[in-house]
Write a protein that holds these residues in place. Structure first.
Motif, PDB file in Angstrom:
ATOM      1  N   LEU A 215      60.363 -39.693  39.528  1.00 58.27           N
ATOM      2  CA  LEU A 215      59.900 -39.018  40.740  1.00 58.27           C
ATOM      3  C   LEU A 215      61.013 -38.215  41.391  1.00 58.27           C
ATOM      4  O   LEU A 215      60.783 -37.114  41.887  1.00 58.27           O
ATOM      5  CB  LEU A 215      59.348 -40.043  41.739  1.00 58.27           C
ATOM      6  N   HIS A 216      62.226 -38.752  41.377  1.00 56.03           N
ATOM      7  CA  HIS A 216      63.339 -38.040  42.007  1.00 56.03           C
ATOM      8  C   HIS A 216      63.860 -36.897  41.148  1.00 56.03           C
ATOM      9  O   HIS A 216      64.405 -35.937  41.658  1.00 56.03           O
ATOM     10  CB  HIS A 216      64.476 -39.005  42.333  1.00 56.03           C
ATOM     11  N   GLN A 217      63.691 -36.982  39.839  1.00 59.56           N
ATOM     12  CA  GLN A 217      64.193 -35.954  38.935  1.00 59.56           C
ATOM     13  C   GLN A 217      63.178 -34.853  38.666  1.00 59.56           C
ATOM     14  O   GLN A 217      63.547 -33.739  38.339  1.00 59.56           O
ATOM     15  CB  GLN A 217      64.606 -36.578  37.599  1.00 59.56           C
ATOM     16  N   GLY A 218      61.932 -35.197  38.752  1.00 60.67           N
ATOM     17  CA  GLY A 218      60.885 -34.249  38.397  1.00 60.67           C
ATOM     18  C   GLY A 218      60.810 -33.076  39.344  1.00 60.67           C
ATOM     19  O   GLY A 218      60.947 -33.212  40.546  1.00 60.67           O
ATOM     20  N   ARG A 219      60.614 -31.922  38.809  1.00 60.89           N
ATOM     21  CA  ARG A 219      60.490 -30.710  39.617  1.00 60.89           C
ATOM     22  C   ARG A 219      59.064 -30.187  39.563  1.00 60.89           C
ATOM     23  O   ARG A 219      58.771 -29.151  40.131  1.00 60.89           O
ATOM     24  CB  ARG A 219      61.451 -29.625  39.112  1.00 60.89           C
ATOM     25  N   GLY A 220      58.214 -30.896  38.844  1.00 63.46           N
ATOM     26  CA  GLY A 220      56.831 -30.454  38.741  1.00 63.46           C
ATOM     27  C   GLY A 220      56.057 -30.734  40.014  1.00 63.46           C
ATOM     28  O   GLY A 220      56.321 -31.691  40.725  1.00 63.46           O
ATOM     29  N   PHE A 221      55.117 -29.871  40.306  1.00 65.43           N
ATOM     30  CA  PHE A 221      54.289 -30.011  41.506  1.00 65.43           C
ATOM     31  C   PHE A 221      52.850 -29.722  41.119  1.00 65.43           C
ATOM     32  O   PHE A 221      52.575 -28.806  40.355  1.00 65.43           O
ATOM     33  CB  PHE A 221      54.744 -29.006  42.571  1.00 65.43           C
ATOM     34  N   SER A 222      51.949 -30.528  41.651  1.00 65.84           N
ATOM     35  CA  SER A 222      50.528 -30.323  41.406  1.00 65.84           C
ATOM     36  C   SER A 222      49.753 -30.814  42.617  1.00 65.84           C
ATOM     37  O   SER A 222      50.091 -31.862  43.176  1.00 65.84           O
ATOM     38  CB  SER A 222      50.105 -31.101  40.156  1.00 65.84           C
ATOM     39  N   CYS A 223      48.754 -30.064  43.028  1.00 67.07           N
ATOM     40  CA  CYS A 223      47.900 -30.518  44.122  1.00 67.07           C
ATOM     41  C   CYS A 223      46.539 -29.834  44.035  1.00 67.07           C
ATOM     42  O   CYS A 223      46.385 -28.788  43.406  1.00 67.07           O
ATOM     43  CB  CYS A 223      48.539 -30.265  45.480  1.00 67.07           C
ATOM     44  N   PHE A 224      45.557 -30.468  44.645  1.00 65.20           N
ATOM     45  CA  PHE A 224      44.218 -29.903  44.755  1.00 65.20           C
ATOM     46  C   PHE A 224      44.040 -29.386  46.172  1.00 65.20           C
ATOM     47  O   PHE A 224      44.492 -30.008  47.129  1.00 65.20           O
ATOM     48  CB  PHE A 224      43.153 -30.965  44.460  1.00 65.20           C
ATOM     49  N   ILE A 225      43.371 -28.258  46.297  1.00 67.46           N
ATOM     50  CA  ILE A 225      43.135 -27.656  47.608  1.00 67.46           C
ATOM     51  C   ILE A 225      41.650 -27.338  47.753  1.00 67.46           C
ATOM     52  O   ILE A 225      41.032 -26.808  46.825  1.00 67.46           O
ATOM     53  CB  ILE A 225      43.941 -26.349  47.769  1.00 67.46           C
ATOM     54  N   LEU A 226      41.130 -27.660  48.917  1.00 68.03           N
ATOM     55  CA  LEU A 226      39.797 -27.205  49.315  1.00 68.03           C
ATOM     56  C   LEU A 226      40.027 -26.300  50.513  1.00 68.03           C
ATOM     57  O   LEU A 226      40.452 -26.746  51.573  1.00 68.03           O
ATOM     58  CB  LEU A 226      38.887 -28.380  49.691  1.00 68.03           C
TER      59      LEU A 226
ATOM     60  N   TYR B 290      33.702 -22.152  43.750  1.00 64.80           N
ATOM     61  CA  TYR B 290      33.730 -21.190  44.849  1.00 64.80           C
ATOM     62  C   TYR B 290      32.290 -21.011  45.296  1.00 64.80           C
ATOM     63  O   TYR B 290      31.518 -20.285  44.682  1.00 64.80           O
ATOM     64  CB  TYR B 290      34.334 -19.861  44.401  1.00 64.80           C
ATOM     65  N   LYS B 291      31.945 -21.740  46.371  1.00 67.42           N
ATOM     66  CA  LYS B 291      30.563 -21.727  46.834  1.00 67.42           C
ATOM     67  C   LYS B 291      30.540 -21.960  48.337  1.00 67.42           C
ATOM     68  O   LYS B 291      31.333 -22.726  48.862  1.00 67.42           O
ATOM     69  CB  LYS B 291      29.790 -22.838  46.103  1.00 67.42           C
ATOM     70  N   ASP B 292      29.645 -21.298  49.018  1.00 70.06           N
ATOM     71  CA  ASP B 292      29.445 -21.462  50.459  1.00 70.06           C
ATOM     72  C   ASP B 292      30.737 -21.233  51.258  1.00 70.06           C
ATOM     73  O   ASP B 292      31.013 -21.929  52.227  1.00 70.06           O
ATOM     74  CB  ASP B 292      28.887 -22.852  50.778  1.00 70.06           C
ATOM     75  N   GLY B 293      31.535 -20.263  50.840  1.00 66.07           N
ATOM     76  CA  GLY B 293      32.757 -19.944  51.578  1.00 66.07           C
ATOM     77  C   GLY B 293      33.853 -20.972  51.420  1.00 66.07           C
ATOM     78  O   GLY B 293      34.781 -21.015  52.228  1.00 66.07           O
ATOM     79  N   LYS B 294      33.780 -21.810  50.391  1.00 58.38           N
ATOM     80  CA  LYS B 294      34.812 -22.816  50.143  1.00 58.38           C
ATOM     81  C   LYS B 294      35.336 -22.649  48.717  1.00 58.38           C
ATOM     82  O   LYS B 294      34.570 -22.476  47.789  1.00 58.38           O
ATOM     83  CB  LYS B 294      34.260 -24.229  50.321  1.00 58.38           C
ATOM     84  N   VAL B 295      36.650 -22.696  48.600  1.00 58.01           N
ATOM     85  CA  VAL B 295      37.300 -22.575  47.303  1.00 58.01           C
ATOM     86  C   VAL B 295      37.978 -23.900  46.991  1.00 58.01           C
ATOM     87  O   VAL B 295      38.751 -24.407  47.792  1.00 58.01           O
ATOM     88  CB  VAL B 295      38.364 -21.455  47.308  1.00 58.01           C
ATOM     89  N   THR B 296      37.668 -24.451  45.830  1.00 59.14           N
ATOM     90  CA  THR B 296      38.329 -25.661  45.371  1.00 59.14           C
ATOM     91  C   THR B 296      39.187 -25.291  44.177  1.00 59.14           C
ATOM     92  O   THR B 296      38.690 -24.687  43.219  1.00 59.14           O
ATOM     93  CB  THR B 296      37.301 -26.731  44.936  1.00 59.14           C
ATOM     94  N   CYS B 297      40.489 -25.605  44.262  1.00 57.79           N
ATOM     95  CA  CYS B 297      41.364 -25.246  43.162  1.00 57.79           C
ATOM     96  C   CYS B 297      42.499 -26.245  43.008  1.00 57.79           C
ATOM     97  O   CYS B 297      42.755 -27.055  43.895  1.00 57.79           O
ATOM     98  CB  CYS B 297      41.927 -23.841  43.341  1.00 57.79           C
ATOM     99  N   ARG B 298      43.164 -26.159  41.871  1.00 57.07           N
ATOM    100  CA  ARG B 298      44.343 -26.973  41.588  1.00 57.07           C
ATOM    101  C   ARG B 298      45.517 -26.035  41.394  1.00 57.07           C
ATOM    102  O   ARG B 298      45.426 -25.057  40.659  1.00 57.07           O
ATOM    103  CB  ARG B 298      44.137 -27.799  40.331  1.00 57.07           C
ATOM    104  N   LEU B 299      46.619 -26.335  42.082  1.00 52.54           N
ATOM    105  CA  LEU B 299      47.845 -25.564  41.956  1.00 52.54           C
ATOM    106  C   LEU B 299      48.862 -26.391  41.180  1.00 52.54           C
ATOM    107  O   LEU B 299      48.960 -27.599  41.384  1.00 52.54           O
ATOM    108  CB  LEU B 299      48.440 -25.255  43.330  1.00 52.54           C
ATOM    109  N   PHE B 300      49.631 -25.753  40.309  1.00 53.06           N
ATOM    110  CA  PHE B 300      50.700 -26.471  39.628  1.00 53.06           C
ATOM    111  C   PHE B 300      51.812 -25.514  39.260  1.00 53.06           C
ATOM    112  O   PHE B 300      51.578 -24.343  38.936  1.00 53.06           O
ATOM    113  CB  PHE B 300      50.195 -27.236  38.395  1.00 53.06           C
ATOM    114  N   GLY B 301      53.052 -26.002  39.379  1.00 57.37           N
ATOM    115  CA  GLY B 301      54.211 -25.182  39.081  1.00 57.37           C
ATOM    116  C   GLY B 301      55.478 -26.004  39.147  1.00 57.37           C
ATOM    117  O   GLY B 301      55.441 -27.219  39.344  1.00 57.37           O
ATOM    118  N   GLU B 302      56.619 -25.337  39.019  1.00 57.82           N
ATOM    119  CA  GLU B 302      57.915 -26.002  39.038  1.00 57.82           C
ATOM    120  C   GLU B 302      58.661 -25.629  40.313  1.00 57.82           C
ATOM    121  O   GLU B 302      58.875 -24.447  40.601  1.00 57.82           O
ATOM    122  CB  GLU B 302      58.735 -25.606  37.814  1.00 57.82           C
TER     123      GLU B 302
END
Length: 116
Positions: A39-50, A81-93
């Motif tokens: 966890l302390h060494q990892g630089r990866g990031f991932s999250c879900f957004i609504l 992407y429905k009813d003005g809401k976007v659900t997505c997953r972001l991931f990067g370093e």
């Protein structure tokens, strides 16, 4: 593992049961420290957004995050992407010295700014 070790003891194979028990305990103890290290060494990031908004607003959020926190442009997957809401997953370093907590605080701020 518990069942296998129990079968070994029940069959009279005590040495295999003791070795199995030792291996499980070792994995449990070492696993905790390996997880913390990763966890302390990892630089990866991932999250879900609504996001209550459009894909253009999502793009603005992603551009903002790219400028401040990430080495390379974020990758993302839009799930819905429905009813003005976007659900997505972001991931990067992440860039060095950036902690995920910083991103979440800024994410709240930028989404409120974009939607108002």
């Amino acid at each position: 593992m518990t069942g296998a070790i129990g079968l070994a003891y029940g069959s009279g194979l005590y040495s295999i049961g003791v070795i199995g028990t030792a291996c499980v305990l070792l994995a449990e103890v070492l696993g905790k420290y390996i997880d913390q290290f990763a966890l302390h060494q990892g630089r990866g990031f991932s999250c879900f957004i609504l996001l209550d908004g459009t894909t253009d607003q999502l793009r603005a959020v992603i551009d903002h995050l790219n400028q401040r926190y990430f080495k390379a442009p974020l990758k993302y997957t839009i799930y819905n992407y429905k009813d003005g809401k976007v659900t997505c997953r972001l991931f990067g370093e992440l860039r060095p010295q950036i902690r995920p907590e910083n991103i979440f605080e800024d994410l709240v701020w930028i989404t409120l700014k974009l939607l108002n």
